[in-house]
Scaffold this motif. Structure first.
Motif, PDB file in Angstrom:
ATOM      1  N   HIS A 285       0.858  -1.179   0.000  1.00 10.33           N
ATOM      2  CA  HIS A 285       0.000   0.000   0.000  1.00 10.33           C
ATOM      3  C   HIS A 285       0.894   1.228   0.000  1.00 10.33           C
ATOM      4  CE1 HIS A 285      -2.494   3.231   1.691  1.00 10.33           C
ATOM      5  NE2 HIS A 285      -3.454   2.647   0.995  1.00 10.33           N
ATOM      6  N   ASN A 286       0.772   2.023  -1.017  1.00  6.78           N
ATOM      7  CA  ASN A 286       1.717   3.121  -1.211  1.00  6.78           C
ATOM      8  C   ASN A 286       1.714   4.122  -0.060  1.00  6.78           C
ATOM      9  OD1 ASN A 286       2.510   2.112  -3.671  1.00  6.78           O
ATOM     10  ND2 ASN A 286       1.161   3.433  -4.871  1.00  6.78           N
ATOM     11  N   GLY A 287       0.532   4.584   0.325  1.00 11.37           N
ATOM     12  CA  GLY A 287       0.463   5.693   1.273  1.00 11.37           C
ATOM     13  C   GLY A 287       1.035   5.343   2.631  1.00 11.37           C
ATOM     14  N   SER A 288       0.930   4.070   3.003  1.00 12.72           N
ATOM     15  CA  SER A 288       1.430   3.643   4.311  1.00 12.72           C
ATOM     16  C   SER A 288       2.783   2.945   4.201  1.00 12.72           C
ATOM     17  CB  SER A 288       0.418   2.698   4.957  1.00 12.72           C
ATOM     18  OG  SER A 288       0.099   1.644   4.073  1.00 12.72           O
ATOM     19  N   VAL A 289       3.241   2.698   2.977  1.00 18.30           N
ATOM     20  CA  VAL A 289       4.471   1.929   2.727  1.00 18.30           C
ATOM     21  C   VAL A 289       4.446   0.640   3.565  1.00 18.30           C
ATOM     22  CG1 VAL A 289       6.907   2.142   2.205  1.00 18.30           C
ATOM     23  CG2 VAL A 289       5.578   4.198   2.630  1.00 18.30           C
ATOM     24  N   PHE A 290       3.371  -0.065   3.405  1.00 16.56           N
ATOM     25  CA  PHE A 290       3.055  -1.225   4.236  1.00 16.56           C
ATOM     26  C   PHE A 290       2.654  -2.360   3.301  1.00 16.56           C
ATOM     27  CE2 PHE A 290      -0.805  -3.118   6.515  1.00 16.56           C
ATOM     28  CZ  PHE A 290      -0.064  -4.004   7.280  1.00 16.56           C
ATOM     29  N   HIS A 291       3.155  -3.555   3.620  1.00 17.37           N
ATOM     30  CA  HIS A 291       2.849  -4.749   2.813  1.00 17.37           C
ATOM     31  C   HIS A 291       1.792  -5.567   3.546  1.00 17.37           C
ATOM     32  CE1 HIS A 291       6.273  -4.089   0.086  1.00 17.37           C
ATOM     33  NE2 HIS A 291       6.939  -3.703   1.160  1.00 17.37           N
ATOM     34  N   PRO A 292       0.529  -5.326   3.273  1.00 15.69           N
ATOM     35  CA  PRO A 292      -0.511  -5.954   4.114  1.00 15.69           C
ATOM     36  C   PRO A 292      -0.598  -7.469   3.954  1.00 15.69           C
ATOM     37  CG  PRO A 292      -1.401  -4.102   2.824  1.00 15.69           C
ATOM     38  CD  PRO A 292      -0.047  -4.410   2.281  1.00 15.69           C
ATOM     39  N   ALA A 293      -0.494  -7.959   2.739  1.00 16.67           N
ATOM     40  CA  ALA A 293      -0.773  -9.380   2.511  1.00 16.67           C
ATOM     41  C   ALA A 293       0.114 -10.282   3.357  1.00 16.67           C
ATOM     42  CB  ALA A 293      -0.576  -9.714   1.028  1.00 16.67           C
ATOM     43  N   ALA A 294       1.385  -9.929   3.462  1.00 20.94           N
ATOM     44  CA  ALA A 294       2.370 -10.802   4.106  1.00 20.94           C
ATOM     45  C   ALA A 294       2.089 -11.019   5.582  1.00 20.94           C
ATOM     46  CB  ALA A 294       3.775 -10.223   3.927  1.00 20.94           C
ATOM     47  N   VAL A 295       1.321 -10.131   6.188  1.00 24.47           N
ATOM     48  CA  VAL A 295       1.010 -10.275   7.613  1.00 24.47           C
ATOM     49  C   VAL A 295      -0.462 -10.616   7.851  1.00 24.47           C
ATOM     50  CG1 VAL A 295       2.935  -8.873   8.415  1.00 24.47           C
ATOM     51  CG2 VAL A 295       0.779  -7.761   7.814  1.00 24.47           C
ATOM     52  N   VAL A 296      -1.343 -10.075   7.011  1.00 24.05           N
ATOM     53  CA  VAL A 296      -2.783 -10.280   7.239  1.00 24.05           C
ATOM     54  C   VAL A 296      -3.204 -11.701   6.856  1.00 24.05           C
ATOM     55  CG1 VAL A 296      -5.095  -9.615   6.459  1.00 24.05           C
ATOM     56  CG2 VAL A 296      -3.399  -7.854   7.044  1.00 24.05           C
ATOM     57  N   PHE A 297      -2.843 -12.149   5.660  1.00 19.03           N
ATOM     58  CA  PHE A 297      -3.325 -13.458   5.208  1.00 19.03           C
ATOM     59  C   PHE A 297      -2.780 -14.619   6.044  1.00 19.03           C
ATOM     60  CE2 PHE A 297      -4.307 -11.059   1.272  1.00 19.03           C
ATOM     61  CZ  PHE A 297      -5.660 -11.370   1.195  1.00 19.03           C
ATOM     62  N   PRO A 298      -1.504 -14.616   6.419  1.00 17.53           N
ATOM     63  CA  PRO A 298      -1.030 -15.753   7.241  1.00 17.53           C
ATOM     64  C   PRO A 298      -1.802 -15.882   8.555  1.00 17.53           C
ATOM     65  CG  PRO A 298       0.832 -14.618   6.268  1.00 17.53           C
ATOM     66  CD  PRO A 298      -0.382 -13.776   5.992  1.00 17.53           C
ATOM     67  N   ALA A 299      -2.069 -14.749   9.218  1.00 14.58           N
ATOM     68  CA  ALA A 299      -2.817 -14.811  10.479  1.00 14.58           C
ATOM     69  C   ALA A 299      -4.259 -15.214  10.229  1.00 14.58           C
ATOM     70  CB  ALA A 299      -2.745 -13.455  11.189  1.00 14.58           C
ATOM     71  N   ALA A 300      -4.875 -14.599   9.223  1.00  9.30           N
ATOM     72  CA  ALA A 300      -6.296 -14.873   8.958  1.00  9.30           C
ATOM     73  C   ALA A 300      -6.505 -16.318   8.529  1.00  9.30           C
ATOM     74  CB  ALA A 300      -6.815 -13.913   7.888  1.00  9.30           C
TER      75      ALA A 300
END
Lengths: 458, 458
Positions: free
Chosen positions: B97-112
């Motif tokens: 995600h550009n605005g947050s310079v954050f890679h959501p998939a790598a942390v959200v999907f493994p936990a979910a």
């Protein structure tokens, strides 16, 4: 190896041999170990600790080589470190190093014991690992400094590296691998004080996770997982990100000459260490002047800034644990009972008498106390009696500090008291356990410390 | 509940229902899920990921309800989150995600995924949880701001809370318990950029631990473990300790109206996202002017400051992974091959041709690019040809950004390519797996995604 401060500290931790450690330091390490066991047992039955233990039971193996002290179960080293680490800090009876404002036992022993039991390490290697953990963790806490401690719980942050040093020493990491372990531990280091104003459960999470994260870092490094080589002093390391007064010179301060472990204080009162100097000074004022609680109109605790930062937000404690961070409550228990132990907090932290006294206690920043801190924790109080007298008292070394330390008899009695308070073990069981603890450095292999579940006399 | 920003964000995450999410956002969540699966499979066989997997096998149960995608083993949810999280980020192909310079998939999907499989959650609840994780994590990354990202790996720090939001939503946490989970996640949040200059292995540790720590926080909160209620904006919270430009207003920015998940970009090149705008601009310059690598004398990438901060230290990459953080290497591969994919990095990041080109690439801070960042990642290059021409090129939306996104066919092909590259699954197996992934939101219960070990055609 490049001779950065991180590298020198890692090489020291990796290379420390039992034979290199002066005998008085070995003996103090054993004192601290026995004292720690009491704190680990004291966590039994405490709600947040039991929640962490239930999580470990749900996510981890049903048994393993490493002991869960309070429940007398077992698991893999990871979960033993997590659960024992969570248990060790919740009673606020574990040790503290003044200069670093760091509680080494709560993070070092859980990690070291878990690995030592898994590897059947000798008592001597266990002691060497523990000393490595203390020496590294204390210096890292000092490096991170006062600005760090204003926001971060140093025991959580520096604690991860201290645990990594102890676990890594037991895994036989060479200096390069130990540096990798430091890198992996430092990049996991966390723990914020924000929980304190809500009386939230984070403190045992910090110690449990610091022990577990350091252990993770050590096992990963043993398998070749690399870490940042300047995680402490680098431009994007812990000092840069989590401190504004980090001093890399502290990381390597007299390695092998100064034994920081021996500077560690035992806790006598069952409250935040920041309350202890004033508590001892109040006790002295009352004894010297033959006062009772009813004689006291108001008390001003003359303190260092960190005491105000940590204790200041706690104005009306809502739980036993939060009460341990209330200067007014602690001084009230001292005034009422002459002591502020586990039982006093549990049974009366919010009694009308104590709550009323609490309202008559203030803290004030004192220049002398603040300038001496954190190397020395001077206790000073000023109090007004109901009959109009102004009394001041002062204690240079609070009870438990190296200059006013606990004897082995006092430690033994403290551990028995903690085990009895939490019902983790009965007196007969502790008669069996304590000799094993006091002779840990002579064990050929570190095995279970506690009797098997249900094995002791009822 | 008090209406602090943390509380409002937690209440949103706890209360989000599938029915509340616009259909295009659901579809984009599925796109991101399929894209993520490719990254998780791409981690197979990568040394640091395999070390983490071996640690999980040693410390965790031998099997469990949650899937380890790359190895096709299983474990408890904790270790599945850890191992899949470590695997997801190492190929540098996961979303950003550009605005947050954050890679959501790598942390959200493994936990979910770990929790959904353990609880046999529905596909709809899985999607709602994932959206909750993205919406929370992205806003927290924006809150922490650019000063945070200079030192901290936002995907590690904000990622712990994003994972907690997703896991907590699947555990059915009410708003108060979700706020507790945020508190416990935030006080575990960690991840420093220092590893990058040593090409150390910390990046997969950050994502694996963020996923695992968020999951821990959620399970603890479900059992009543409390956390700081203002872990983000409080005086001793993440913003205070780990940022100098934290903006609490970002935490609640248009909740339920703005869908930040839909702003997330897919990665097209197999390198750090900071290289992509310049890579696309170079490709455009070469296509528009019919250039080959031999025509190019030198290239200046006109970049935002964060690109210089992250990529600047990488001058002579020592590993495939570090090469992905080298602007010169990435542009060299683009110039030589027209693409910078997994194979190009693996097979030639340090060939004489690429290493030589690398030396002719410079980065320069560009006012327009820097002012637009992080909301927009504009690509600009200026190059000098060997025959003396000066050429400039510009790309407003790098490939994979919402304005220039990947089609489902492109995502499908990317995932197949990643699985084939790592040998995590063969083409026939992916023929079975991909339809299951593309229809995840219609699953009655989330089960295993991959065929059983050895079950597919060889």
């Amino acid at each position: 190896m490049d001779e950065t401060p991180s590298a020198r500290l890692a090489a020291f931790a990796a290379g420390l041999r039992y034979e290199d450690i002066p005998q008085p330091v070995v003996e103090r390490a054993v004192d601290l170990f026995v004292d720690w066991a009491g704190s680990a047992l004291a966590g039994k039955g405490v709600r947040p600790v039991e929640i962490v233990a239930a999580f470990a039971a749900r996510m981890g193996p049903a048994d393993g080589p490493s002991e869960l002290l309070a429940s007398r179960g077992s698991s893999s080293p990871l979960f033993a470190a997590l659960v024992n680490g969570a248990a060790s800090h919740v009673a606020e009876q574990d040790d503290v190093h003044n200069g670093s404002v760091f509680h080494p036992a709560a993070v070092v022993f859980p990690a070291a014991l878990a690995v030592a039991q898994a590897n059947r390490a000798s008592g001597r290697d266990f002691i060497a690992a523990v000393v490595a953990g203390y020496e590294a963790g204390i210096r890292i806490g000092e490096f991170l400094g006062r600005s760090h401690y204003r926001i971060f719980h140093t025991t959580g942050t520096a604690g991860a590296l201290a645990a990594a040093a102890a676990a890594g020493r037991l895994l036989g990491l060479n200096p390069a691998a130990m540096l990798d372990a430091f890198g992996s531990a430092g990049t996991q280091a966390a723990g914020l004080w924000e929980f304190l104003r809500d009386a939230a459960d984070s403190k045992p999470l910090h110690t449990g996770k610091a022990a577990a994260n350091g252990l993770i870092a050590a096992y990963l490094a043993a398998d070749g997982f690399t870490g940042a080589r300047r995680i402490l002093e680098g431009a994007q390391g812990m000092g840069a990100g989590m401190s504004s007064d980090a001093d890399p010179a502290r990381l390597t301060d007299r390695l092998g000459v100064r034994w920081a472990l021996a500077e560690t204080s035992f806790k006598f009162h069952a409250s935040c260490r920041h309350t202890h100097p004033a508590a001892d000074a109040l006790l002295k004022a009352m004894q010297d002047n033959d006062l009772t609680i009813d004689d006291i109109g108001s008390v001003t605790a003359l303190v260092h800034q960190a005491a105000i930062d940590v204790l200041g937000p706690v104005t009306a404690p809502a739980s036993v644990h939060q009460a341990k961070f209330s200067m007014g409550t602690t001084l009230g228990l001292i005034a009422a009972h002459g002591r502020a132990g586990m039982g006093e907090f549990q049974n009366g932290f919010d009694s009308p008498e104590i709550a009323g006294f609490r309202e008559r206690v203030a803290m004030r920043l004192d220049d002398e106390v603040n300038a001496a801190y954190p190397a020395r924790w001077i206790g000073k109080v000023a109090l007004e009696t109901r009959d109009g007298r102004h009394i001041e008292a002062r204690v240079d070394d609070p009870k438990g500090d190296p200059g006013n330390t606990l004897s082995r008899e006092e430690i033994d009695a403290k551990v028995r008291g903690l085990a009895a308070f939490s019902r983790a073990a009965d007196a007969a069981e502790m008669d069996m356990v304590l000799p094993r603890l006091w002779t840990i450095e002579r064990a050929n292999h570190i095995g279970a410390l506690m009797p098997a579940r249900g094995a002791g006399p009822s």
